[in-house]
Design a protein around this motif. Structure first.
Motif, PDB file in Angstrom:
ATOM      1  N   THR A 183      86.803 -23.774-108.617  1.00 62.30           N
ATOM      2  CA  THR A 183      85.965 -23.170-109.757  1.00 62.30           C
ATOM      3  C   THR A 183      86.318 -22.119-110.258  1.00 62.30           C
ATOM      4  O   THR A 183      86.427 -20.978-109.408  1.00 62.30           O
ATOM      5  CB  THR A 183      84.301 -23.201-109.255  1.00 62.30           C
ATOM      6  OG1 THR A 183      84.090 -24.583-108.651  1.00 62.30           O
ATOM      7  CG2 THR A 183      83.507 -22.826-110.521  1.00 62.30           C
ATOM      8  N   ILE A 184      86.557 -22.018-111.547  1.00 60.77           N
ATOM      9  CA  ILE A 184      87.022 -20.677-112.067  1.00 60.77           C
ATOM     10  C   ILE A 184      86.024 -20.555-113.436  1.00 60.77           C
ATOM     11  O   ILE A 184      86.548 -21.297-114.439  1.00 60.77           O
ATOM     12  CB  ILE A 184      88.415 -20.651-112.449  1.00 60.77           C
ATOM     13  CG1 ILE A 184      89.156 -20.592-111.218  1.00 60.77           C
ATOM     14  CG2 ILE A 184      88.958 -19.242-113.504  1.00 60.77           C
ATOM     15  CD1 ILE A 184      90.957 -20.412-111.516  1.00 60.77           C
ATOM     16  N   THR A 228      83.631 -21.715-115.790  1.00 57.63           N
ATOM     17  CA  THR A 228      82.949 -22.975-116.016  1.00 57.63           C
ATOM     18  C   THR A 228      83.971 -23.948-116.052  1.00 57.63           C
ATOM     19  O   THR A 228      83.702 -25.257-116.055  1.00 57.63           O
ATOM     20  CB  THR A 228      82.322 -22.922-117.711  1.00 57.63           C
ATOM     21  OG1 THR A 228      83.532 -22.786-118.386  1.00 57.63           O
ATOM     22  CG2 THR A 228      81.198 -22.074-117.740  1.00 57.63           C
ATOM     23  N   SER A 229      85.272 -23.701-115.572  1.00 56.37           N
ATOM     24  CA  SER A 229      86.176 -24.865-115.333  1.00 56.37           C
ATOM     25  C   SER A 229      86.325 -25.346-113.920  1.00 56.37           C
ATOM     26  O   SER A 229      86.148 -24.423-112.896  1.00 56.37           O
ATOM     27  CB  SER A 229      87.736 -24.387-115.832  1.00 56.37           C
ATOM     28  OG  SER A 229      87.342 -23.998-117.374  1.00 56.37           O
ATOM     29  N   ILE A 230      86.539 -26.567-113.696  1.00 56.84           N
ATOM     30  CA  ILE A 230      86.562 -26.980-112.163  1.00 56.84           C
ATOM     31  C   ILE A 230      87.641 -27.991-112.202  1.00 56.84           C
ATOM     32  O   ILE A 230      87.822 -28.836-112.996  1.00 56.84           O
ATOM     33  CB  ILE A 230      85.003 -27.830-112.018  1.00 56.84           C
ATOM     34  CG1 ILE A 230      83.945 -26.640-112.155  1.00 56.84           C
ATOM     35  CG2 ILE A 230      85.207 -28.393-110.584  1.00 56.84           C
ATOM     36  CD1 ILE A 230      82.725 -27.351-111.775  1.00 56.84           C
ATOM     37  N   SER A 254      86.103 -17.456-101.409  1.00 51.63           N
ATOM     38  CA  SER A 254      85.398 -16.944-102.578  1.00 51.63           C
ATOM     39  C   SER A 254      86.070 -15.514-103.051  1.00 51.63           C
ATOM     40  O   SER A 254      85.434 -14.848-103.942  1.00 51.63           O
ATOM     41  CB  SER A 254      83.972 -16.583-102.337  1.00 51.63           C
ATOM     42  OG  SER A 254      83.667 -16.146-101.225  1.00 51.63           O
ATOM     43  N   LYS A 264      89.363 -30.687-109.232  1.00 51.88           N
ATOM     44  CA  LYS A 264      89.221 -31.188-108.089  1.00 51.88           C
ATOM     45  C   LYS A 264      90.502 -31.900-107.562  1.00 51.88           C
ATOM     46  O   LYS A 264      91.259 -32.528-108.366  1.00 51.88           O
ATOM     47  CB  LYS A 264      87.958 -32.377-108.264  1.00 51.88           C
ATOM     48  CG  LYS A 264      86.805 -31.924-108.532  1.00 51.88           C
ATOM     49  CD  LYS A 264      85.687 -32.850-108.757  1.00 51.88           C
ATOM     50  CE  LYS A 264      84.257 -32.537-108.788  1.00 51.88           C
ATOM     51  NZ  LYS A 264      83.675 -31.689-107.580  1.00 51.88           N
ATOM     52  N   THR A 308      93.516 -29.570-115.082  1.00 55.72           N
ATOM     53  CA  THR A 308      92.337 -28.698-115.486  1.00 55.72           C
ATOM     54  C   THR A 308      93.099 -27.485-116.134  1.00 55.72           C
ATOM     55  O   THR A 308      92.744 -26.764-117.078  1.00 55.72           O
ATOM     56  CB  THR A 308      91.419 -28.634-114.407  1.00 55.72           C
ATOM     57  OG1 THR A 308      90.550 -29.574-114.211  1.00 55.72           O
ATOM     58  CG2 THR A 308      90.294 -27.597-115.167  1.00 55.72           C
ATOM     59  N   ARG A 358      84.865 -17.076-108.788  1.00 57.64           N
ATOM     60  CA  ARG A 358      85.834 -18.006-108.563  1.00 57.64           C
ATOM     61  C   ARG A 358      85.464 -18.485-107.128  1.00 57.64           C
ATOM     62  O   ARG A 358      85.303 -17.605-106.150  1.00 57.64           O
ATOM     63  CB  ARG A 358      87.258 -17.432-108.686  1.00 57.64           C
ATOM     64  CG  ARG A 358      87.387 -17.221-109.828  1.00 57.64           C
ATOM     65  CD  ARG A 358      89.055 -16.896-109.984  1.00 57.64           C
ATOM     66  NE  ARG A 358      89.351 -16.231-111.367  1.00 57.64           N
ATOM     67  CZ  ARG A 358      90.423 -16.261-112.039  1.00 57.64           C
ATOM     68  NH1 ARG A 358      91.571 -16.351-111.053  1.00 57.64           N
ATOM     69  NH2 ARG A 358      90.922 -15.788-113.048  1.00 57.64           N
ATOM     70  N   SER A 359      85.981 -19.862-106.803  1.00 61.61           N
ATOM     71  CA  SER A 359      85.791 -20.284-105.498  1.00 61.61           C
ATOM     72  C   SER A 359      86.595 -21.433-105.413  1.00 61.61           C
ATOM     73  O   SER A 359      86.920 -22.259-106.022  1.00 61.61           O
ATOM     74  CB  SER A 359      84.481 -20.610-105.093  1.00 61.61           C
ATOM     75  OG  SER A 359      83.897 -21.691-105.714  1.00 61.61           O
ATOM     76  N   LYS A 384      85.176 -22.541 -97.367  1.00 63.38           N
ATOM     77  CA  LYS A 384      85.064 -22.001 -98.721  1.00 63.38           C
ATOM     78  C   LYS A 384      85.707 -20.767 -98.838  1.00 63.38           C
ATOM     79  O   LYS A 384      85.476 -19.744 -97.956  1.00 63.38           O
ATOM     80  CB  LYS A 384      83.468 -21.873 -99.291  1.00 63.38           C
ATOM     81  CG  LYS A 384      83.306 -21.620-100.459  1.00 63.38           C
ATOM     82  CD  LYS A 384      81.847 -21.515-100.927  1.00 63.38           C
ATOM     83  CE  LYS A 384      81.530 -21.184-102.302  1.00 63.38           C
ATOM     84  NZ  LYS A 384      80.038 -21.353-102.731  1.00 63.38           N
ATOM     85  N   THR A 398      87.268 -28.577-104.235  1.00 59.27           N
ATOM     86  CA  THR A 398      86.823 -28.365-105.730  1.00 59.27           C
ATOM     87  C   THR A 398      87.311 -26.633-106.009  1.00 59.27           C
ATOM     88  O   THR A 398      86.786 -25.597-105.294  1.00 59.27           O
ATOM     89  CB  THR A 398      85.238 -28.427-105.527  1.00 59.27           C
ATOM     90  OG1 THR A 398      85.172 -29.754-105.362  1.00 59.27           O
ATOM     91  CG2 THR A 398      84.894 -27.845-107.081  1.00 59.27           C
TER      92      THR A 398
END
Length: 313
Positions: free
Chosen positions: A244-245, A247-249, A218, A251, A270, A231-232, A216, A242
């Motif tokens: 993540t920024i 609320t947007s994801i 971050s 995959k 996305t 962000r991750s 992961k 996955t």
């Protein structure tokens, strides 16, 4: 001493007493316009600037009081304050200075101009370079980094991964050392962006999603500043990813990750872009591994291209 030249701060200090030529060289730097402008202000402020320049930190209360007393009492002048503080370095401060000296030597070797004739832009480049050195900086990167740093974007063959911002003429403006790697950024109108990076010879390239399983990331960089703001980029047991920024994801399947790691652009609906990945594992001194993940993305329609570097906590 080597060939009659001082190699340490103590040897230099001794040479200044008995060698007028050495004293003249040091004084020329101390009395230069750049030096006098940089070390302007109150004695307290000058002490803070010297500590920041040499050690990348602020002096503690005891250190500040010690050097303030020496300055105010006339025991040491502003001209020789940097040398005096440098000569007193111990522990991690001394280790950091050794790394800065190694990078400075690599920079001088990479420059075609003698030190006394280095152009102003090269002076700015060298200061930006030395300011970023950390204790964890990988010294095997110093020579290739110095060679990249002294080259001009628009007049020499060296080409960064991404073109610098429009209007940028000379070298990189900032750098960031990461485990087994270093980022290089360019700035225009106070806006900095990551345009290139180097990895250590010890870094092992990852070409399959399985190599990133359970990792992961971050901390991310779109310029030479580390940012951790929610962000991750996470990979599950099978290498599926996955991003993540806020609320947007987005995959990506393990197959897509492998394609991107092998230089094939994959679609990211996305964030409306296509993206390729480069990833590396770097062995650490304690036997564990650090990981670096770099995204090279092109915005929808090819309007924007950028690099993003991810590391773990």
């Amino acid at each position: 001493m080597k060939n009659g030249l001082p190699l340490t701060a103590k040897e230099l200090e001794a040479a200044l007493v008995s060698n007028p030529t050495a004293a003249q060289v040091v004084n020329s730097f101390a009395d230069s316009q750049i030096s006098t402008q940089f070390y302007s202000g109150s004695n307290e402020l000058v002490i803070e600037k010297v500590f920041s320049t040499l050690f990348g930190r602020t002096p503690d209360a005891g250190e500040k009081a010690k050097w303030l007393a020496k300055l105010n009492g006339g025991e040491v002048s502003r001209r020789y304050l940097p040398l005096a503080i440098l000569n007193s370095a111990a522990g991690s401060d001394k280790d950091l200075l050794a790394k800065k000296a190694a990078l400075a030597a690599a920079y001088i070797a990479a420059s075609s101009a003698p030190p006394q004739t280095i152009e102003l832009w090269e002076q700015e480049t060298s200061r930006a370079l030395l300011a970023t050195v950390e204790l964890e900086a990988d010294e095997t990167l110093f020579t290739p980094l110095a060679k990249a740093a002294v080259r001009r974007f628009e007049t020499e063959a060296f080409a960064p991964i991404l073109p610098p911002p429009v209007g940028t003429i000379y070298g990189f403006s900032s750098y960031k050392f990461l485990p087994g790697s270093v980022l290089m950024c360019a700035t225009k109108a106070r806006k900095s962006r990551l345009v290139d990076y180097l990895v250590s010879a010890k870094a092992v390239a990852i070409s399959e999603a399985a190599g990133l399983a359970k990792q992961k990331f971050s901390i991310w960089h779109e310029d030479c500043v580390s940012i951790n703001n929610g962000r991750s980029f996470a990979f599950d047991d099978g290498g599926n990813a996955t991003l993540t920024i806020g609320t947007s994801i987005a995959k990506f399947t393990a197959d897509q990750v492998s394609q991107a790691l092998q230089g094939q652009a994959i679609a990211d609906a996305t964030f409306r872009r296509s993206v390729k990945f480069q990833a590396y594992s770097i062995a650490k001194a304690d036997g564990s591994k650090a990981y670096l993940l770099v995204e090279r993305a092109v915005g929808e329609g090819g309007s924007t291209e950028f690099l993003t570097a991810w590391i773990q906590k």
